[in-house]
Design an enzyme around this catalytic site. Structure first.
Site, short mmCIF file in Angstrom:
data_model
loop_
_atom_site.label_atom_id
_atom_site.label_comp_id
_atom_site.label_asym_id
_atom_site.label_seq_id
_atom_site.Cartn_x
_atom_site.Cartn_y
_atom_site.Cartn_z
N GLU A 111 0.83 -1.21 0.00
CA GLU A 111 0.00 0.00 0.00
C GLU A 111 0.87 1.26 0.00
O GLU A 111 1.85 1.36 0.74
CB GLU A 111 -0.89 -0.03 1.24
CG GLU A 111 -1.82 1.16 1.39
CD GLU A 111 -2.70 1.04 2.63
OE1 GLU A 111 -3.63 1.86 2.76
OE2 GLU A 111 -2.48 0.13 3.45
N CYS A 123 -5.65 -3.17 1.85
CA CYS A 123 -5.52 -3.26 3.31
C CYS A 123 -6.88 -3.34 4.03
O CYS A 123 -7.52 -4.37 4.04
CB CYS A 123 -4.68 -2.10 3.83
SG CYS A 123 -4.02 -2.38 5.50
N LYS A 160 -9.29 2.88 -2.61
CA LYS A 160 -9.63 2.21 -1.37
C LYS A 160 -11.04 2.56 -0.92
O LYS A 160 -11.45 3.73 -0.98
CB LYS A 160 -8.61 2.58 -0.29
CG LYS A 160 -8.65 1.76 0.98
CD LYS A 160 -7.45 2.13 1.86
CE LYS A 160 -7.35 1.31 3.11
NZ LYS A 160 -6.14 1.67 3.91
#
Length: 537
Positions: free
Chosen positions: A43, A149, A113
């Site tokens: 990330e 994540c 994200k």
């Protein structure tokens, strides 16, 4: 037809876009040599994690975009290799935590994200907006989805990827270390990804960034929830795993480590990265002949090499001879430069200067703190003169209850064992000595003492450390109420005393150096209590 996926577990440096791009390029070159079709980096791998308020600057996004496009062009020399790179994306004034697939010199696909963590050490909602648009691409007949994540710590983003056709989920991560974190990750991935019918590639960041430590431990998990591959703990690493019809074949699995080994290696990496990434040539450590400074010295030597570590012993009238003998013994074992600078004359001068002011008053913690502050001043003078950074030696138990001196033993630039409870300090020393005996046995067996008055021991002022650490963990780390802690077997007197000390010493902790986080709640960015407060529970 099989697809080979490489995990590039790299150590990015926040803000070093050119350096990070070079690391990504090097990893891709290695992966291509192993015939990889896909390379997954962590990330925000292009800019480092967490960039914090760099993410409020438009120039940061512009530079990230320019570097990404330049990297894409450079990677064009590797035809048909899909490279996942994380970076901050600004689009029409909206900012995202993004991953792009670089392919044949172009940005082929981007994913933003969805789940933005905003608890413990995370505050991504301060910087980013969320997106619920899935991203899926196909390689040799297998469809790969992307999450980032926190997305996989909830079921929705994986479900959207699956509904868009994903058979394998690629997950760039910057998941910070704490004890037991690896097992927690595996359990959550089985719940939110594997149960939805997708295999998983989990590419985690490695390295130290201020108080956060990223442990790597990237892995590949099959549809049965079992590991097909696992990369190294606290080391940069690269591994490829083949997928046959979306099912991973067996790769290498790193050796499992004890809790003590995991924590010790994390501390070594944290010291190495903080010192080297910030450009300090050497470190200074104030030796006491006690267990905390001994552990800090061992970690520093393992992280940096003996040639970059200098130990200073500063005896006072109350320093025991065995403290000097044990300090000399340990520095002989480690090979560091060692000097003894007596503080007797300085202490006498302070007493003379304050003699009239303190006339008729008993000696107390004031005189003890003067000694600690003289030592802190000497260490900081040497730091200024030689450009070295001072590593402080206070542990979490002391920080919790204020058994430390502002501008004294708290003076320095990096607090190595700030999140290590005293009982864990001893376990880490024993672990380090199991590798090679660098810490003299007597340091581990004698009663701990600050040696600031005659015949002093820590237990003159504190409960036994197993009691202190147990109450601290329940109250501070687990947020347990007083009655719950008492029900766990601790006396009401000890509970009230220790929780009171934790509350009233917040002002000290707020002025302490940054230190490495190894528990799920440290005195740092995930502990935010007011200094001025009348609330009592």
């Amino acid at each position: 037809m099989t697809v080979k996926v490489a995990i590039a577990q790299i150590n990015s440096v926040v803000g070093d876009l050119a350096g990070n791009a070079a690391k990504i390029l090097s990893a891709v070159q290695s992966a291509v040599a192993l015939h990889a079709d896909i390379v997954v980096t962590p990330e925000l791998s292009l800019v480092g994690y967490p960039p914090e308020d760099l993410l409020l600057r438009s120039a940061f996004y512009r530079k990230a975009s320019e570097t990404l496009l330049e990297l894409a062009r450079t990677l064009g020399q590797f035809p048909d290799v899909h490279v996942l790179v994380g970076y901050p994306l600004e689009s029409n004034g909206v900012r995202f935590n993004a991953v792009s697939v670089l392919l044949n010199g172009q940005v082929a696909l981007s994913y933003c994200k969805s789940e933005l963590p905003n608890d413990t050490v995370f505050d991504e909602r301060r910087y980013f907006s969320s997106s619920e648009i899935p991203a899926v691409f196909e390689v040799k007949g297998t469809k790969f989805g992307i999450n980032i994540c926190e997305d996989t710590w909830h079921p929705d983003a994986p479900r959207r990827a699956r509904d868009a056709g994903a058979e394998v989920l690629l997950v760039p991560n910057a998941s910070p270390f704490h004890m037991s974190k690896l097992h927690l990750r595996l359990d959550v991935m089985r719940t939110n990804v594997i149960s939805q019918g997708m295999s998983l590639v989990y590419a985690n960041l490695v390295g130290g960034q201020d108080e956060l430590l990223f442990d790597g431990n990237s892995f590949v998990m099959g549809l049965d929830g079992q590991l097909s591959a696992q990369l190294k703990h606290c080391q940069s690493d690269l591994q490829t795993v083949e997928f046959d019809q979306a099912r991973p074949l067996m790769g290498d699995i790193a050796n499992s480590l004890s809790t003590e080994a995991q924590v010790y290696q994390a501390l070594v990496l944290g010291v190495h990265d903080y010192v080297t990434k910030n450009g300090f040539p050497h470190v200074l450590i104030g030796m006491s002949g006690g267990v905390d400074s001994a552990l800090t010295l061992a970690i520093a030597v393992d992280a940096l090499g003996a040639e970059k570590v200098r130990a200073i012993m500063m005896p006072s009238p109350y320093t025991a001879d065995i403290s000097l003998f044990d300090s000399r013994d340990m520095v002989r074992r480690t090979g560091v430069r060692y000097d003894e600078i007596s503080i007797n004359d300085c202490f006498s001068s302070f007493r003379t200067t304050l003699e009239q002011e303190f006339s008729g008053l008993k000696e107390d913690a004031t005189e003890e703190n003067i000694q600690a502050r003289i030592r802190g001043t000497i260490l900081m003078a040497l730091s200024n003169k030689y450009g070295s950074i001072v590593l402080t030696t206070g542990n979490k138990s002391e920080m919790a209850v204020g058994y430390c001196t502002l501008y004294g033993d708290m003076a320095g630039g990096f607090a190595v064992i700030k999140d290590i409870a005293k009982t864990l300090v001893y376990r880490l020393c024993e672990y380090r000595n199991s590798l090679s005996e660098v810490i003299p046995e007597r340091i581990l067996t004698r009663a701990p003492s600050a040696e600031l008055r005659p015949d002093q021991t820590d237990q003159d002022s504190l409960p036994p450390y197993d009691v202190l650490d147990g109450i601290m963990a329940l109250y501070m780390e687990e947020n347990r109420a007083r009655d719950e802690i008492v029900a766990a077997g601790y006396s009401i007197e000890d509970v009230e005393r220790i929780t009171h000390l934790i509350k009233i010493n917040e002002y000290k902790r707020r002025q302490s150096p940054v230190g490495i986080r190894i528990t799920h709640r440290a005195f740092g960015r995930d502990w935010r209590y007011p200094i001025t407060s009348k609330f009592r529970d």
